[in-house]
Scaffold this motif. Structure first.
Motif, PDB file in Angstrom:
ATOM      1  N   LYS A   1      -4.364   2.767 -17.974  1.00  0.00           N
ATOM      2  CA  LYS A   1      -4.665   3.985 -17.236  1.00  0.00           C
ATOM      3  C   LYS A   1      -4.473   3.766 -15.740  1.00  0.00           C
ATOM      4  O   LYS A   1      -4.771   2.693 -15.213  1.00  0.00           O
ATOM      5  CB  LYS A   1      -6.103   4.442 -17.487  1.00  0.00           C
ATOM      6  CG  LYS A   1      -6.311   5.039 -18.854  1.00  0.00           C
ATOM      7  CD  LYS A   1      -7.730   5.570 -18.982  1.00  0.00           C
ATOM      8  CE  LYS A   1      -7.930   6.236 -20.330  1.00  0.00           C
ATOM      9  NZ  LYS A   1      -9.304   6.780 -20.444  1.00  0.00           N
ATOM     10  N   GLN A   2      -4.000   4.815 -15.097  1.00  0.00           N
ATOM     11  CA  GLN A   2      -3.907   4.848 -13.641  1.00  0.00           C
ATOM     12  C   GLN A   2      -4.644   6.103 -13.195  1.00  0.00           C
ATOM     13  O   GLN A   2      -4.273   7.217 -13.600  1.00  0.00           O
ATOM     14  CB  GLN A   2      -2.441   4.880 -13.198  1.00  0.00           C
ATOM     15  CG  GLN A   2      -2.278   4.916 -11.690  1.00  0.00           C
ATOM     16  CD  GLN A   2      -0.838   5.183 -11.303  1.00  0.00           C
ATOM     17  OE1 GLN A   2      -0.210   6.090 -11.858  1.00  0.00           O
ATOM     18  NE2 GLN A   2      -0.325   4.409 -10.379  1.00  0.00           N
TER      19      GLN A   2
ATOM     20  N   LEU B   1       0.821  -1.210   0.000  1.00  0.00           N
ATOM     21  CA  LEU B   1       0.000   0.000   0.000  1.00  0.00           C
ATOM     22  C   LEU B   1       0.855   1.259   0.000  1.00  0.00           C
ATOM     23  O   LEU B   1       0.492   2.261  -0.636  1.00  0.00           O
ATOM     24  CB  LEU B   1      -0.962  -0.007   1.188  1.00  0.00           C
ATOM     25  CG  LEU B   1      -2.108  -1.013   1.082  1.00  0.00           C
ATOM     26  CD1 LEU B   1      -2.847  -1.114   2.414  1.00  0.00           C
ATOM     27  CD2 LEU B   1      -3.061  -0.662  -0.049  1.00  0.00           C
ATOM     28  N   GLU B   2       1.999   1.228   0.677  1.00  0.00           N
ATOM     29  CA  GLU B   2       2.919   2.368   0.630  1.00  0.00           C
ATOM     30  C   GLU B   2       3.422   2.585  -0.798  1.00  0.00           C
ATOM     31  O   GLU B   2       3.552   3.725  -1.251  1.00  0.00           O
ATOM     32  CB  GLU B   2       4.106   2.143   1.569  1.00  0.00           C
ATOM     33  CG  GLU B   2       3.778   2.261   3.029  1.00  0.00           C
ATOM     34  CD  GLU B   2       4.951   1.965   3.940  1.00  0.00           C
ATOM     35  OE1 GLU B   2       4.738   1.961   5.154  1.00  0.00           O
ATOM     36  OE2 GLU B   2       6.084   1.738   3.441  1.00  0.00           O
ATOM     37  N   GLY B   3       3.716   1.505  -1.491  1.00  0.00           N
ATOM     38  CA  GLY B   3       4.137   1.613  -2.890  1.00  0.00           C
ATOM     39  C   GLY B   3       3.027   2.163  -3.766  1.00  0.00           C
ATOM     40  O   GLY B   3       3.256   3.045  -4.601  1.00  0.00           O
ATOM     41  N   ILE B   4       1.812   1.670  -3.573  1.00  0.00           N
ATOM     42  CA  ILE B   4       0.667   2.162  -4.339  1.00  0.00           C
ATOM     43  C   ILE B   4       0.494   3.660  -4.117  1.00  0.00           C
ATOM     44  O   ILE B   4       0.230   4.425  -5.058  1.00  0.00           O
ATOM     45  CB  ILE B   4      -0.613   1.386  -3.958  1.00  0.00           C
ATOM     46  CG1 ILE B   4      -0.523  -0.060  -4.477  1.00  0.00           C
ATOM     47  CG2 ILE B   4      -1.861   2.080  -4.498  1.00  0.00           C
ATOM     48  CD1 ILE B   4      -1.622  -0.976  -3.967  1.00  0.00           C
ATOM     49  N   ALA B   5       0.664   4.110  -2.880  1.00  0.00           N
ATOM     50  CA  ALA B   5       0.458   5.518  -2.527  1.00  0.00           C
ATOM     51  C   ALA B   5       1.425   6.452  -3.255  1.00  0.00           C
ATOM     52  O   ALA B   5       1.102   7.623  -3.479  1.00  0.00           O
ATOM     53  CB  ALA B   5       0.590   5.704  -1.020  1.00  0.00           C
ATOM     54  N   THR B   6       2.580   5.942  -3.675  1.00  0.00           N
ATOM     55  CA  THR B   6       3.530   6.794  -4.405  1.00  0.00           C
ATOM     56  C   THR B   6       3.016   7.150  -5.788  1.00  0.00           C
ATOM     57  O   THR B   6       3.456   8.139  -6.384  1.00  0.00           O
ATOM     58  CB  THR B   6       4.901   6.120  -4.576  1.00  0.00           C
ATOM     59  OG1 THR B   6       4.778   4.993  -5.471  1.00  0.00           O
ATOM     60  CG2 THR B   6       5.502   5.681  -3.244  1.00  0.00           C
ATOM     61  N   GLY B   7       2.134   6.322  -6.336  1.00  0.00           N
ATOM     62  CA  GLY B   7       1.654   6.534  -7.697  1.00  0.00           C
ATOM     63  C   GLY B   7       2.670   6.135  -8.749  1.00  0.00           C
ATOM     64  O   GLY B   7       2.439   6.314  -9.939  1.00  0.00           O
TER      65      GLY B   7
ATOM     66  N   ALA C   1       4.564   2.937  -8.451  1.00  0.00           N
ATOM     67  CA  ALA C   1       4.989   1.551  -8.277  1.00  0.00           C
ATOM     68  C   ALA C   1       4.160   0.537  -9.059  1.00  0.00           C
ATOM     69  O   ALA C   1       4.670  -0.519  -9.423  1.00  0.00           O
ATOM     70  CB  ALA C   1       4.963   1.187  -6.792  1.00  0.00           C
ATOM     71  N   THR C   2       2.897   0.840  -9.314  1.00  0.00           N
ATOM     72  CA  THR C   2       2.010  -0.152  -9.909  1.00  0.00           C
ATOM     73  C   THR C   2       0.751   0.526 -10.436  1.00  0.00           C
ATOM     74  O   THR C   2       0.398   1.623 -10.000  1.00  0.00           O
ATOM     75  CB  THR C   2       1.618  -1.230  -8.863  1.00  0.00           C
ATOM     76  OG1 THR C   2       0.725  -2.172  -9.454  1.00  0.00           O
ATOM     77  CG2 THR C   2       0.978  -0.616  -7.631  1.00  0.00           C
ATOM     78  N   PHE C   3       0.074  -0.149 -11.342  1.00  0.00           N
ATOM     79  CA  PHE C   3      -1.227   0.312 -11.795  1.00  0.00           C
ATOM     80  C   PHE C   3      -2.308   0.007 -10.752  1.00  0.00           C
ATOM     81  O   PHE C   3      -3.385   0.581 -10.785  1.00  0.00           O
ATOM     82  CB  PHE C   3      -1.617  -0.353 -13.124  1.00  0.00           C
ATOM     83  CG  PHE C   3      -0.938   0.242 -14.312  1.00  0.00           C
ATOM     84  CD1 PHE C   3      -1.304   1.481 -14.807  1.00  0.00           C
ATOM     85  CD2 PHE C   3       0.076  -0.446 -14.960  1.00  0.00           C
ATOM     86  CE1 PHE C   3      -0.685   2.037 -15.916  1.00  0.00           C
ATOM     87  CE2 PHE C   3       0.708   0.096 -16.074  1.00  0.00           C
ATOM     88  CZ  PHE C   3       0.324   1.336 -16.544  1.00  0.00           C
ATOM     89  N   GLN C   4      -2.025  -0.918  -9.854  1.00  0.00           N
ATOM     90  CA  GLN C   4      -2.986  -1.288  -8.823  1.00  0.00           C
ATOM     91  C   GLN C   4      -3.372  -0.057  -8.008  1.00  0.00           C
ATOM     92  O   GLN C   4      -2.530   0.793  -7.730  1.00  0.00           O
ATOM     93  CB  GLN C   4      -2.395  -2.337  -7.878  1.00  0.00           C
ATOM     94  CG  GLN C   4      -2.115  -3.682  -8.497  1.00  0.00           C
ATOM     95  CD  GLN C   4      -3.377  -4.409  -8.868  1.00  0.00           C
ATOM     96  OE1 GLN C   4      -3.538  -4.800 -10.002  1.00  0.00           O
ATOM     97  NE2 GLN C   4      -4.276  -4.599  -7.942  1.00  0.00           N
ATOM     98  N   THR C   5      -4.623   0.003  -7.610  1.00  0.00           N
ATOM     99  CA  THR C   5      -5.080   1.091  -6.749  1.00  0.00           C
ATOM    100  C   THR C   5      -5.384   0.595  -5.343  1.00  0.00           C
ATOM    101  O   THR C   5      -5.671   1.389  -4.455  1.00  0.00           O
ATOM    102  CB  THR C   5      -6.326   1.770  -7.341  1.00  0.00           C
ATOM    103  OG1 THR C   5      -7.353   0.788  -7.524  1.00  0.00           O
ATOM    104  CG2 THR C   5      -5.993   2.440  -8.674  1.00  0.00           C
TER     105      THR C   5
END
Length: 151
Positions: free
Chosen positions: A130-131, A6-12, A14-18
């Motif tokens: 898309k992200q 989740l910390e990685g996701i929060a950077t925008g 790291a991943t397309f995952q939300t």
């Protein structure tokens, strides 16, 4: 693992995952014998690394995709490098000849880390997905083993 993901996701970057998937879904999509964590002296998780198969076709049995995530407080402290180097060593023992990674060009630290450990940019996927409603590009990086699959 979920907190770090989740910390990685929060950077925008790291991943397309939300959002982080449920454990059962994550577990099914990653190779069970090629996933590792870095722990601090007091037992806290500093980061993790894992591999996912790129295809169910038998001809791609030696190819896997890398995921590496480091806790915010340990970024820049070589945790990712130690995890990725260990994964490379263990993947070769498991007879994997190619590791690949998809990385946003803006994630310069991750691109540099992978390149430092023998990955090279082999392609650029323009507007691949898309992200948050914005089209994003992705570098495709690959590391070909010098020890496995060389015959």
């Amino acid at each position: 693992m979920r907190r770090i993901y989740l910390e990685g996701i929060a950077t925008g970057q790291a991943t397309f995952q939300t959002d982080a998937p449920q454990w059962e879904d994550w577990d099914k999509s990653h190779l069970s014998d090629l996933r590792y964590v870095a722990l601090t002296d007091d037992g806290n998780m500093a980061g993790w690394v894992a591999l996912s198969p790129v295809s169910s076709r038998c001809v791609y049995a030696g190819v896997a995709e890398v995921s590496v995530y480091v806790s915010e407080e340990f970024r820049g402290k070589k945790v990712g490098q130690a995890l990725l180097q260990h994964l490379i060593t263990e993947s070769e023992k498991a007879n994997l000849w190619t590791l690949q990674a998809g990385i946003f060009p803006e994630n310069e630290a991750s691109v540099k880390l992978h390149e430092k450990l023998g990955f090279r940019i082999i392609g650029y996927r323009e507007r691949v997905a898309k992200q948050y409603g914005v089209w994003r590009n992705v570098y495709l990086l690959e590391r070909r083993s010098n020890a496995v699959g060389i015959d």
